[in-house]
Enzyme design. Structure first.
Site, PDB file in Angstrom:
ATOM      1  CB  CYS A   2      -0.878   0.048   1.243  1.00  0.00           C
ATOM      2  SG  CYS A   2      -1.954  -1.380   1.429  1.00  0.00           S
ATOM      3  N   GLY A  28      -0.313   0.512  -5.133  1.00  0.00           N
ATOM      4  CA  GLY A  28      -1.591  -0.178  -4.969  1.00  0.00           C
ATOM      5  C   GLY A  28      -2.641   0.401  -5.885  1.00  0.00           C
ATOM      6  N   GLY A 103       1.855  -2.080   5.374  1.00  0.00           N
ATOM      7  CA  GLY A 103       2.564  -3.162   6.069  1.00  0.00           C
ATOM      8  C   GLY A 103       1.576  -4.224   6.513  1.00  0.00           C
ATOM      9  CE1 TYR A 254       7.742  -4.471 -10.170  1.00  0.00           C
ATOM     10  CE2 TYR A 254       6.603  -4.484  -8.062  1.00  0.00           C
ATOM     11  CZ  TYR A 254       6.566  -4.421  -9.437  1.00  0.00           C
ATOM     12  OH  TYR A 254       5.373  -4.294 -10.073  1.00  0.00           O
TER      13      TYR A 254
END
Ligand code: AMP
Length: 465
Positions: A2, A28, A103, A254
């Site tokens: 997120c 996200g 998280g 990434y």
């Protein structure tokens, strides 16, 4: 995964928060939400889909106040869809509270079970609700040696209690009355930074979100820090500081945008270094270096520079398609690869190419890409991955598939090479990866090493998809 963003002290709070979260869309794409407050009333809008399509001008008109927090969601825990969209808002005896969180909490199920047995009610299936439910219990905790500013005496012992009970990864932003509170877990799994635009304070998962509102990065929220801002000023607390850190190295590989400053370094520089290191470990000769856009571009620049080889765009990306991984089902993901990338025959025909991608997870994307490159006439294809084999699922917020779905757990190097259809395949070594960050001991690389900073037995129960 997120993204979160926040604004304090601006009559344009919701507009700025909207712009910031828009620049974190890569974190996200499933749902989006924004809460604003004038210090008394919290107003919230949550919608499925991407920010630009979801948010309307009338929403921004409705979201009044000088503070705002926003969220883009990519479900890792809890059901997908709009039901678990954030901010999560809850009425408590301290007034209404709103929170956004990045998280995964690893003790979600047991803690929720415990609270439910005590009669605490939950409305969602997302771990984020735990923070507010714990505050709502009325229990308090004040770590020894922590001196509270008089303005913080009500909310902080309640928040510290909540933080003392949750385990795992969290970077959060919360609106509580006239305060905006930001915090990071003591291991510092996920990034969170604070920026400035004149007198306005900005908060964001990544510093790239400050540029879009012409703000500047001030500093990162430190692991274990809780930062409170209200009319009385800015106050920083360290209720649970410990020496150990577990910042997510996959953010560099990434996830983060290359123009972000996270974990004390520019993502661009670390990512380019991954490519350089990959080149140092590789004696292959080739005509041209071709990145898989977008995630392979920066490591491919590093690789090409280190080798002194030409860098060419042998794959062209259609920019109207989102990230292929961020789709809940495999079938949709497969289709998206073809929609997203197209081979550039002008570069590929008759060439011996090195193709660079950031990571190999399931292997399905690469297989399709290689097929494309062959059809376009590439003579030899040497696939190089700017990270080690992904062998462990992430329990701290990155959506990696189950252990069984990870190609490196199902096949050996030679088999993977055959499956993908390349002439040769090579990954960056684990040691090489670790050498690319400045403070290697401060990172979690469990997805590559199986060395989990929070024991796996504890977390296995809370992984839901
Ligand atoms: P595949 O090997 O087909 O699973 O696809 C791997 C590609 O997806 C990588 O090259 C990355 O660009 C991207 N990727 C890897 N991990 C993630 C993740 N957790 N979320 C989104 N995209 C990812």
């Amino acid at each position: 995964m997120c993204g979160i963003a926040g604004v304090w002290g601006s009559s344009y709070a919701s507009q700025y928060a909207f712009l910031q979260i828009y620049s974190l869309q890569h974190r996200g794409q499933e749902s989006f939400g924004l809460s604003s407050s004038d210090g008394k009333e919290i107003r919230t809008i949550k919608k499925p889909g991407r920010v630009l399509e979801a948010l309307k001008q009338e929403d921004l008109n409705y979201l009044k106040g000088s503070m705002a927090i926003a969220h883009v969601r990519y479900s890792t825990a809890g059901d997908s869809g709009a039901t678990n969209a954030q901010p999560i808002v809850r009425k408590t005896d301290l007034g209404e509270l709103a929170i956004v969180h990045n998280g995964n909490l690893v003790n979600y199920l047991s803690l929720r079970g415990e609270l439910e047995a005590r009669g605490v009610e939950f409305r969602y299936s997302s771990d984020t609700e735990l923070f507010l439910a714990l505050i709502d219990t009325g229990e308090t905790f004040l770590p020894e040696g922590v001196k509270l500013h008089p303005r913080d005496r009500e909310i902080l012992p309640r928040l510290f209690y909540a933080l003392s009970r949750v385990e795992g990864a969290y970077s959060f932003l919360m609106i509580a009355g006239d305060k905006l509170i930001a915090g990071r877990d003591p291991l510092g799994f996920r990034p969170l930074a604070v920026g400035r635009k004149g007198k306005t304070l900005l908060f964001a998962s990544e510093s790239c979100a400050f540029e879009i509102v012409e703000g500047d990065l001030w500093r990162e929220i430190r692991p274990g820090e809780v930062l409170v801002v209200d009319e009385g000023g800015i106050r920083s607390y360290f209720p649970f500081d410990g020496a150990k850190r577990a910042q997510c190295i996959f953010e560099f590989v990434y996830f983060s945008r290359p123009d972000s400053f996270i974990f004390g370094e520019w993502a661009y520089e670390v990512r380019k270094e991954l490519g350089r290191q990959l080149a140092r470990e590789d004696d292959t000769e080739a005509d041209v270096v071709v990145p898989v856009p977008d995630s392979g571009v920066v490591p491919a620049i590093g690789y090409a520079q280190e080798k002194g080889l030409p860098f060419e765009m042998g794959l062209i990306r259609n920019h109207y398609v989102g990230r292929s991984f961020i789709e809940p089902t495999q079938e949709l993901r497969n289709l998206r690869v073809l929609m997203k990338l197209s081979p550039n025959r002008a570069v590929l025909k008759g060439k011996k190419i090195v193709v660079i991608d950031d990571s190999l997870v399931r292997g399905t994307t690469s297989k399709r890409i290689v097929n494309m490159l062959r059809r376009a006439g590439a003579k030899e294809i040497h696939m190089r991955i700017a990270s080690p084999p992904v062998i462990g699922p992430c329990y701290y917020g990155i959506d990696t598939p189950t252990r069984e779905e990870l190609i490196a757990n199902r096949m050996g190097l030679e088999e993977i090479k055959e499956f993908i259809g390349v002439d040769s395949l090579r990954y960056l070594s684990l040691e090489g990866l670790r050498s690319c960050v400045r403070e290697r001991e401060n990172f979690c690389d469990a997805c590559f090493s199986n060395e989990y900073p929070i024991p796996v037995e504890k977390v296995a129960v809370s992984r839901r998809r």
